[in-house]
Design a protein around this motif. Structure first.
Motif, PDB file in Angstrom:
ATOM      1  N   ARG B 165      13.221  42.750  41.751  1.00 29.49           N
ATOM      2  CA  ARG B 165      14.267  43.443  41.386  1.00 29.49           C
ATOM      3  C   ARG B 165      14.850  42.821  39.896  1.00 29.49           C
ATOM      4  N   VAL B 166      14.431  41.606  39.974  1.00 32.02           N
ATOM      5  CA  VAL B 166      14.971  40.841  38.958  1.00 32.02           C
ATOM      6  C   VAL B 166      15.144  41.541  37.545  1.00 32.02           C
ATOM      7  N   ARG B 167      16.233  41.386  36.833  1.00 29.93           N
ATOM      8  CA  ARG B 167      16.634  42.134  35.725  1.00 29.93           C
ATOM      9  C   ARG B 167      16.894  40.881  34.754  1.00 29.93           C
ATOM     10  N   ARG B 168      16.351  41.138  33.525  1.00 37.02           N
ATOM     11  CA  ARG B 168      16.664  40.222  32.652  1.00 37.02           C
ATOM     12  C   ARG B 168      16.977  41.209  31.158  1.00 37.02           C
ATOM     13  N   ARG B 169      18.040  40.964  30.548  1.00 34.19           N
ATOM     14  CA  ARG B 169      18.309  41.978  29.386  1.00 34.19           C
ATOM     15  C   ARG B 169      17.533  41.647  28.516  1.00 34.19           C
ATOM     16  N   ARG B 171      16.941  41.109  24.536  1.00 37.36           N
ATOM     17  CA  ARG B 171      17.822  40.602  23.698  1.00 37.36           C
ATOM     18  C   ARG B 171      18.052  41.735  22.383  1.00 37.36           C
TER      19      ARG B 171
END
Lengths: 518, 435
Positions: B165-169, B171
């Motif tokens: 589920r890891v989310r990175r935004r 850029r």
């Protein structure tokens, strides 16, 4: 007693076998962050602080009066019926009455702005005294509201924790000295408690509702049943105090990282660790800079060329270490980061989130920055999607696994401890809940933002879990309110001092802790 | 399978290093748990060959006898609970908190540590090294070494706990690489913007205009047409060579610009010489139109400044002139980057020509003056304030330099002359050191 022989055939104490180890999956965290304590970006500091007291009094006084009138209505003492008095100044000598107001403690060692002004000190230094009370007494307790102030006396005052800023109701009479002899006193007691899952939905339902929005996550929704496994946990830690100079607990920090990552330990323990669904860091992630090392004295001799800033005296290591810690952990564990007293955030309560620029490696996990025009629309989105690394305010309010959680970095409790000659920190935490105020001593001795419209420190809703970080030692208990509210209180110990972290079961709110020794 | 034996033999036995399971796992790209077993196996096989050849540390996890149950309360762990006075109804039995302990122990102390444990849920080799581990803090370096091998895809393949589920935004702005590219790109516009600001007033000012209103309009036109033409060559070159361009530009620009201007605009040559320094170090320009108070304040401040600056900026004085010139464009660049567009526009309109007769044009122009005052606490404070300065100077067509005209008021003529001789990029420091 465990001996080595018993462990001889533990799975990891044998030759590597051909069979591989399966991948484990971390349980989902159901989480919602509230922005109760966030300040506007363009905040002003021109206002007076008096409004905070006024707002607090107007918010809590009705509740206190309700409790008081339930308890004292029609009380007859010595042939006289207790009557309610609306304002402190309306108290008449010899008349049995009760009145509600704000407590003000006048203490010998307490910093006083009037004293500062009279002695021509214009820059108020942070207080250095360990406590405000004095062993020889000399303190007086007053009750005040917007009309005036009256001194409280009576033996019963000793039975309760009282600090500046809490709202109480007192019953008694004014004596010939103009002091109010207190016979009984009441607090507002716990505010109404919301139901579990009042703001978010349990994971199964949540997954379904989210589905249309997050197309990319469809795959993982398949394992929603796994999320409903009984015991999820959240890890609470505070006082990591990453330091550029003190390495005495660096190994423990490493072990903590491996523990939370799930790299340490054996497969069965690792599968237990997958239930830790969130890490909450409750303040003081960065250690106090040490002033005694030689580098600073050397730097002083050098002329300051640019605006008095000497880059050689700045040690970037602590924030780098914290960044590394976070960025290593983030791929597998969502983190909520509260600032604390020592962290690079503003000093006054409520502390605003640590700026993501402090974490060049971890910041891509934070929520996207919100620019002014799109603020309104983004706020909605943001509430659904808090950052994976959620850098939040201190105090912070949120909903984790449906439970309302209130947490602070510890300054509020530390400041209360300076008023009271006692080590019963859990009792003080409880008192805060019963006062319905999580930072009563702000703005008197706890620096705070001069609020004008709202007083966020008032607890409108009773949390299920209330933790306070950076405490000298661990402690926990459950308190109950008159309407059946149950609050789990946790003193989160400082990791640098105790090497302990706290795990909270998200179904039962039971607490366990892990101690790391190296 | 032999790979790890070789790796460990190399690192531990030959190179005298401490190897942790994390390092091994990352170096060999094996699962951490396999790495733990490898360490154990290596440790056993080596010590079987030669006892004491390698030394291990163990990571033990379980419940300790001392820290568990009632003793913890007696130790003061949870005693606080009993002292509640404010709310007796909430009194609860002391909460016993199960405590697990994770300990890292050298093999020499393993047995006694285990004896303190009630139950061990997990034990494995943490690291092996060639020497007995006396100070566990020394393992930090070894542990950190593992982190340096970390890569983003490590977690997925070898880390035991995965989180899909890891989310990175994403850029939103330009990323790091884009930013780097942007800075080089920005350099060029900045450079072209710089001559623009310097020259914009110059070309405008020297123009003779009969009416103020018209002059403003016209100067604006001229200024905008002049600089763009002039700025074009430097910007082209600037795009190619990064920051060094900024240094060379100061020198090359003058000649080049002069040439270009001479051919295209008769006004430019004299304008550049007389005006460019003025627009840069405006500190000697003053707001009062009358020459008398101006000269008084001028001399006074001159003396003052000389003294003060000598005291305050001794180190800067030591720096040679050349570096000063080079520094100027550097310092100004960031400002230009921020607002390349509005600045020139502003400067263009800062002049009002009131009269123009027999070869002289007079008027007022807007300048930024630096004023140094002593505040209540005795600190010297330099403040910048915009003001109007009167000027009178030569007509553009006669190409004589301002210093040669004798009819100009002494102070007026003198100042531009100084600046003009100094060279294009008169910095504030060179102004003072000249006197």
């Amino acid at each position: 007693m465990v001996t080595l022989d018993e462990l001889a055939d533990t799975s990891l104490l044998q030759k590597p076998s051909a069979e591989g180890f399966g991948l484990l999956e971390r349980t989902a965290s159901n989480y919602k962050s509230l922005d109760t304590f966030s300040l506007p970006k363009d905040r002003q500091y021109q206002q007076q602080f008096a409004d905070i007291y006024f707002l607090r009094l107007t918010k809590i006084k009705p509740a206190v009066e309700e409790v008081a009138s339930a308890a004292w209505e029609g009380t007859i003492l010595g042939g006289e019926t207790a009557t309610k008095v609306d304002r402190v100044l309306d108290v008449r000598q010899g008349q049995l009455c009760w009145v509600a107001g704000t407590v003000y403690m006048d203490m010998p060692l307490k910093p006083s702005v009037l004293e500062d002004v009279s002695k021509d000190r214009w820059i108020s230094a942070p207080t250095t005294v360990g406590h405000y009370y004095s062993e020889n007494g000399g303190e007086s307790i007053m009750l005040e509201d917007d009309s005036g102030r009256i001194r409280l006396v009576g033996a019963i005052l000793k039975d309760y924790f009282l600090v500046t800023g809490c709202i109480i109701a007192v019953m008694g009479t004014e004596n010939v000295n103009g002091e109010f002899e207190v016979i009984d006193l009441k607090f507002a007691d716990l505010p109404p408690q919301p139901e579990r899952w009042s703001l978010s939905k349990p994971s199964a339902a949540d997954g379904a509702s989210k589905k249309p929005k997050l197309k990319g996550e469809d795959v993982e929704m398949a394992d929603v049943p796994a999320a409903s496994r009984p015991s999820k946990k959240i890890a609470l830690v505070s006082g990591l105090e990453f330091s550029g100079t003190d390495t005495s607990y660096a190994m423990e920090l490493n072990l903590l990282l491996e523990f939370l990552l799930g790299e340490a330990l054996d497969p069965s323990a690792q599968s237990e660790l997958t239930h830790i669904s969130r890490l909450i860091i409750a303040g003081n992630s960065i250690a106090k800079p040490s002033h005694d090392d030689a580098t600073t004295t050397a730097a002083e001799k050098k002329p300051h060329k640019k605006y008095g800033y000497d880059s050689s005296s700045y040690n970037p290591l602590p924030s780098q270490l914290l960044d590394t810690f976070l960025s290593t952990l983030l791929p597998t564990l969502p983190i909520t980061l509260l600032p604390g007293e020592l962290d690079p955030a503003n000093t006054s309560y409520p502390q605003q989130p640590i700026h993501p620029a402090m974490f060049p490696r971890s910041r891509s996990y934070t929520a996207a920055p919100v620019t002014a025009p799109e603020e309104a629309q983004q706020q909605q989105q943001q509430q659904k999607q808090p950052g994976w690394l959620d850098n939040v305010t201190n105090p912070w309010e949120g909903e984790v696994e449906g439970w309302r959680v209130l947490g602070t970095g510890g300054q509020n409790l530390d400041d209360i401890c300076k008023y009271i000659d006692s080590d019963d920190r859990l009792g003080m935490m409880e008192a805060m809940c019963r006062w319905r105020c999580c930072a009563p001593t702000a703005p008197d001795t706890l620096w705070a933002y001069p609020f004008q419209e709202d007083e966020p420190f008032v607890m409108r809703e009773c949390p299920h879990l209330y933790f306070v970080g950076c405490q000298p030692e661990f402690g926990t208990k459950v308190i109950e309110g008159p309407q059946g509210q149950m609050v789990r209180l946790i003193l989160v110990p400082s990791f640098a001092a105790t090497r302990e972290i706290v795990l909270v079961d998200t179904e039962t709110l039971d607490v366990s802790k892990v101690k790391i020794t190296a | 399978m032999d790979k790890y034996n070789k790796f460990l033999a190399e690192n531990v036995l030959t190179e005298d290093k401490v190897v942790t399971y994390r390092l091994l796992s990352r170096a060999l790209q094996v699962h951490v748990n396999t790495a733990k077993q490898m360490l154990y196996d290596f440790h056993r096989s080596q010590n079987a060959k030669r006892p004491g050849a390698v030394h291990a540390t163990y990571l033990v996890f379980g419940t300790k006898k001392d820290d568990d149950g009632p003793p913890a309360a007696r130790n003061g762990g949870d005693v606080d609970v009993e002292m509640t006075s404010s709310a007796p109804e909430a009194e609860q039995p002391t909460t016993v908190v199960p405590t697990s302990t994770l300990s890292l122990v050298p093999e020499e102390q393993l047995e006694e540590t285990l004896a303190n444990y009630e139950e061990v849920t997990s034990i494995h080799v943490y690291s092996i090294g060639p020497h007995p581990t006396k100070d566990l803090a020394l393992l930090v370096d070894a542990a950190n070494e593992a982190l340096s091998l970390d890569s983003s895809d490590y977690q997925k393949s070898l880390g035991p706990i995965n989180n899909p589920r890891v989310r990175r935004r994403e850029r939103q702005g330009p990323g790091l690489k884009a930013a780097a590219a942007a800075t080089t790109a920005v350099n060029a516009p900045a450079k072209s913007a710089f001559p623009k600001t310097a020259l914009a007033p110059a070309s405008g000012k020297v123009k003779e205009e009969p009416k103020p209103a018209q002059s403003v309009q016209e100067t604006a036109e001229k200024a905008s047409s002049g600089p763009t033409r002039k700025a074009a060559p430097p910007s082209k070159r600037g795009a190619g060579s990064g920051i060094m361009q900024a240094f060379s530009k100061a020198a090359t620009k003058q000649g080049q610009v002069k040439k270009a201007a001479e051919s295209s605009q008769p006004a430019a040559p004299s304008g550049e010489e007389s005006m460019q320094p003025l627009s840069d170090d405006g500190e000697d320009d003053e707001e009062l139109p009358q020459p008398k108070p101006r000269s008084i304040s001028g001399t006074k401040s001159k003396k003052q400044r000389e003294e003060e600056l000598r005291r305050m900026m001794e180190e800067e004085d030591e720096e040679d002139q050349a570096s000063e010139e080079a520094e100027t464009p550097l310092e100004e660049e960031p400002m230009e980057e921020d607002l390349p567009a509005p600045e020139p526009a502003k400067e263009q309109e800062t002049e009002v020509v009131t009269s123009s007769s027999n070869g002289r044009r007079r008027g007022k122009r807007r300048v930024v003056r630096k004023k140094q005052i002593m505040d209540e606490q005795g600190y010297l404070v330099t403040i910048q304030e915009p003001g109007w300065e009167s000027f009178s100077e030569d007509e553009p067509p006669p190409t004589t330099k301002p210093k040669t005209t004798s009819s100009a008021p002494a102070a007026q003529a003198g100042k531009p002359k100084k600046g003009g001789q100094k060279g294009g990029q008169g910095s504030i420091m060179s102004f003072f050191s000249k006197k």
